[in-house]
Design a protein around this motif. Structure first.
Motif, PDB file in Angstrom:
ATOM      1  N   LEU A   1     -16.713 -27.646 -37.809  1.00  0.00           N
ATOM      2  CA  LEU A   1     -16.161 -27.283 -38.485  1.00  0.00           C
ATOM      3  C   LEU A   1     -14.810 -27.223 -37.543  1.00  0.00           C
ATOM      4  CD1 LEU A   1     -17.503 -23.807 -40.434  1.00  0.00           C
ATOM      5  CD2 LEU A   1     -16.759 -26.032 -41.073  1.00  0.00           C
ATOM      6  N   ILE A   2     -14.690 -26.255 -36.389  1.00  0.00           N
ATOM      7  CA  ILE A   2     -13.748 -26.821 -35.643  1.00  0.00           C
ATOM      8  C   ILE A   2     -12.735 -28.337 -36.059  1.00  0.00           C
ATOM      9  CG2 ILE A   2     -13.234 -26.856 -33.360  1.00  0.00           C
ATOM     10  CD1 ILE A   2     -13.197 -24.154 -34.420  1.00  0.00           C
ATOM     11  N   LEU A   3     -14.489 -29.706 -35.688  1.00  0.00           N
ATOM     12  CA  LEU A   3     -13.623 -30.809 -34.969  1.00  0.00           C
ATOM     13  C   LEU A   3     -13.356 -31.238 -36.632  1.00  0.00           C
ATOM     14  CD1 LEU A   3     -16.322 -32.392 -33.491  1.00  0.00           C
ATOM     15  CD2 LEU A   3     -14.386 -32.612 -32.414  1.00  0.00           C
ATOM     16  N   GLY A   4     -13.094 -30.672 -37.509  1.00  0.00           N
ATOM     17  CA  GLY A   4     -12.837 -30.709 -38.990  1.00  0.00           C
ATOM     18  C   GLY A   4     -11.131 -30.370 -39.062  1.00  0.00           C
ATOM     19  N   GLN A   5     -10.636 -29.249 -37.908  1.00  0.00           N
ATOM     20  CA  GLN A   5      -9.411 -29.401 -38.061  1.00  0.00           C
ATOM     21  C   GLN A   5      -8.785 -30.082 -37.139  1.00  0.00           C
ATOM     22  OE1 GLN A   5      -9.669 -25.037 -36.673  1.00  0.00           O
ATOM     23  NE2 GLN A   5     -10.924 -24.379 -38.989  1.00  0.00           N
ATOM     24  N   ILE A   6      -9.294 -31.007 -35.951  1.00  0.00           N
ATOM     25  CA  ILE A   6      -8.539 -31.297 -35.389  1.00  0.00           C
ATOM     26  C   ILE A   6      -8.200 -31.984 -35.319  1.00  0.00           C
ATOM     27  CG2 ILE A   6      -8.730 -29.849 -33.454  1.00  0.00           C
ATOM     28  CD1 ILE A   6     -10.716 -31.241 -31.926  1.00  0.00           C
ATOM     29  N   MET A   7      -9.079 -32.913 -35.971  1.00  0.00           N
ATOM     30  CA  MET A   7      -9.123 -34.047 -36.391  1.00  0.00           C
ATOM     31  C   MET A   7      -9.106 -34.791 -38.099  1.00  0.00           C
ATOM     32  SD  MET A   7     -12.180 -36.455 -33.662  1.00  0.00           S
ATOM     33  CE  MET A   7     -11.679 -37.530 -35.124  1.00  0.00           C
ATOM     34  N   MET A   8      -8.607 -35.669 -38.646  1.00  0.00           N
ATOM     35  CA  MET A   8      -8.912 -35.917 -40.169  1.00  0.00           C
ATOM     36  C   MET A   8      -8.403 -36.885 -39.821  1.00  0.00           C
ATOM     37  SD  MET A   8      -5.553 -33.624 -41.408  1.00  0.00           S
ATOM     38  CE  MET A   8      -5.882 -33.760 -43.078  1.00  0.00           C
ATOM     39  N   ALA A   9      -9.451 -37.462 -41.353  1.00  0.00           N
ATOM     40  CA  ALA A   9      -9.712 -38.910 -42.409  1.00  0.00           C
ATOM     41  C   ALA A   9      -8.117 -39.701 -42.006  1.00  0.00           C
ATOM     42  CB  ALA A   9     -10.408 -38.740 -43.072  1.00  0.00           C
TER      43      ALA A   9
END
Length: 426
Positions: free
Chosen positions: A8-16
């Motif tokens: 979830l954290i990675l999803g907030q700092i990296m986006m496709a």
């Protein structure tokens, strides 16, 4: 739960990566964008399509020379002062060319990204088109080409391209020749930039700790400094029908053997993933590939041997190379032909397919480690007319690829048997 939280954290700092559009001057300019907030960095590429060495129809090396001039700063500041101004702000601006593209890249810290864009705009408005800058670039280019006269891999590679694409722009070395570089003048450079650094050919790629909406107005302002120009489809060049062996005699201690053939495939071909698997097994996979096993391991003819397929909008061909002892040249050449003939006739084994699948699927994370890699992958998908995520879907096809289907594909491509050779020997 820890894994889920991390994701979830990675999803907030990296986006496709996504595709957006900037509308200006009657154009809809594509913008490939990926947000990555792990580091306070930002990068942007202005990619001009059908603007690389494929456009060097009058003087070989003109595209690369033009890129080098654009790396010489502005006319007002000159090369050194412009470079010092960028360095003081930790900003990077560079220009480069490929076969089909001319790329201007700008990058730096998030906090100075607006400043970096200002410098890019200044460079586009006032490039260092001066006799002094041209003479400097010519001198370094000619020096490099002079040194390459004794780089026999470079010599053999260029000779092979001149055979495969005889009579077309692809037959010329992308860096040009000493004679062609000497003939390039400021008018040639200015004409190239005016014709190719235009908004109608532009695709933008942006990534890092930045939001597209925050820099959109600045980007539009930069685009408006460019002429609109005209965008044309990339011309496709086929390998010539005539097979040929070219032998160049040089003062060398070993023989350099380069080979190539037609490869009947386009960038839109639905079976490209099969070509990727097939050529990996034949010669692109390093140790364990057919070429390495037969030429190095079993016969000891070369330290390394490679073969791969090159498929782009402008061309499609099969090629490979090796170095061998002078006295082993004919045996090495014969072995290359035998390995390719056996490959086309009988295909691959179950074990080879399983190993290749494991490698290609397992090494995928290494191909998308950096922001540059991810942006480039998305650009290539868009440029080739593929839907975003095509690479992931291709991997799924590779995972499900059956042996009989791969071998049927290999047998269909008998054209790779029609090899030409470019050889440098004593």
């Amino acid at each position: 739960m820890k894994i889920l939280f991390t994701l979830l954290i990675l999803g907030q700092i990296m986006m496709a990566a996504t595709i957006e559009y900037i509308e200006t001057n009657g154009l809809k300019i594509p913008v490939i964008f990926e947000s990555d907030r792990r580091l306070p960095l930002a990068t942007m590429q202005f990619i001009f399509t059908n603007s690389g060495s494929i456009t060097d129809t009058t003087k070989a090396g003109l595209a690369k020379m033009s890129a080098r001039i654009m790396n010489e700063g502005t006319k007002k500041l000159g090369s050194s002062a412009f470079a010092e101004a960028l360095e003081s702000k930790a900003i990077h601006i560079s220009s480069s060319t490929g076969t089909e593209t001319f790329v201007m890249e700008v990058g730096g810290l998030k906090e100075t990204f607006d400043v970096a864009l200002n410098y890019l705009e200044t460079l586009l408005k006032d490039p260092n088109f001066t006799p002094e800058a041209l003479e400097k670039v010519k001198t370094t280019t000619i020096g490099s080409l002079s040194r390459k006269e004794n780089d026999f891999d470079y010599v053999a590679s260029n000779e092979l391209k001149s055979i495969l694409f005889n009579g077309s722009v692809l037959a010329n070395p992308s860096s040009g020749t000493i004679e062609s570089v000497k003939s390039i003048n400021l008018e040639d450079i200015q004409k190239f930039i005016k014709s190719n650094i235009v908004s109608s050919k532009l695709i933008i790629a942006i990534g890092g700790d930045v939001e597209i909406k925050d820099v959109k107005e600045k980007i539009i302002k930069i685009i408006q400094t460019l002429p609109k120009g005209k965008s044309l489809d990339v011309q496709n060049y086929r390998v010539v029908d005539k097979r040929e062996d070219s032998i160049l005699k040089k003062e060398t201690q070993q023989a350099y053997l380069y080979f190539g053939a037609p490869f009947n495939m386009s960038v839109e071909d639905k079976d490209y993933y099969k070509a990727r698997v097939a050529t990996f097994i034949l010669g692109a996979g390093g140790f364990g590939s057919r070429m390495m096993e037969e030429i190095r391991v079993k016969r000891g003819l070369a330290y390394s041997a490679y073969a791969r397929a090159n498929v782009s909008k402008s061309s499609s061909y099969f090629n490979g190379y090796l170095q061998t002892k002078l006295e082993s040249l004919e045996e090495a050449k014969k072995t290359v032909k035998e390995v390719v003939a056996e490959f086309v006739k009988n295909g691959v084994t179950k074990e080879e397919l399983a190993h290749t699948k494991k490698f290609l699927l397992g090494s995928e994370p290494l191909r998308v480690e950096t922001m540059s890699q991810r942006l480039n992958r998305t650009f290539m998908e868009f440029y080739k007319g593929q839907k975003l995520g095509h690479s992931a879907r291709e991997l799924k096809k590779i995972e499900n690829l059956k042996l009989k289907d791969l071998n049927a594909f290999i047998k269909e491509h008998k054209e790779i048997l029609d090899m030409s050779f470019a050889i440098v020997t004593k």
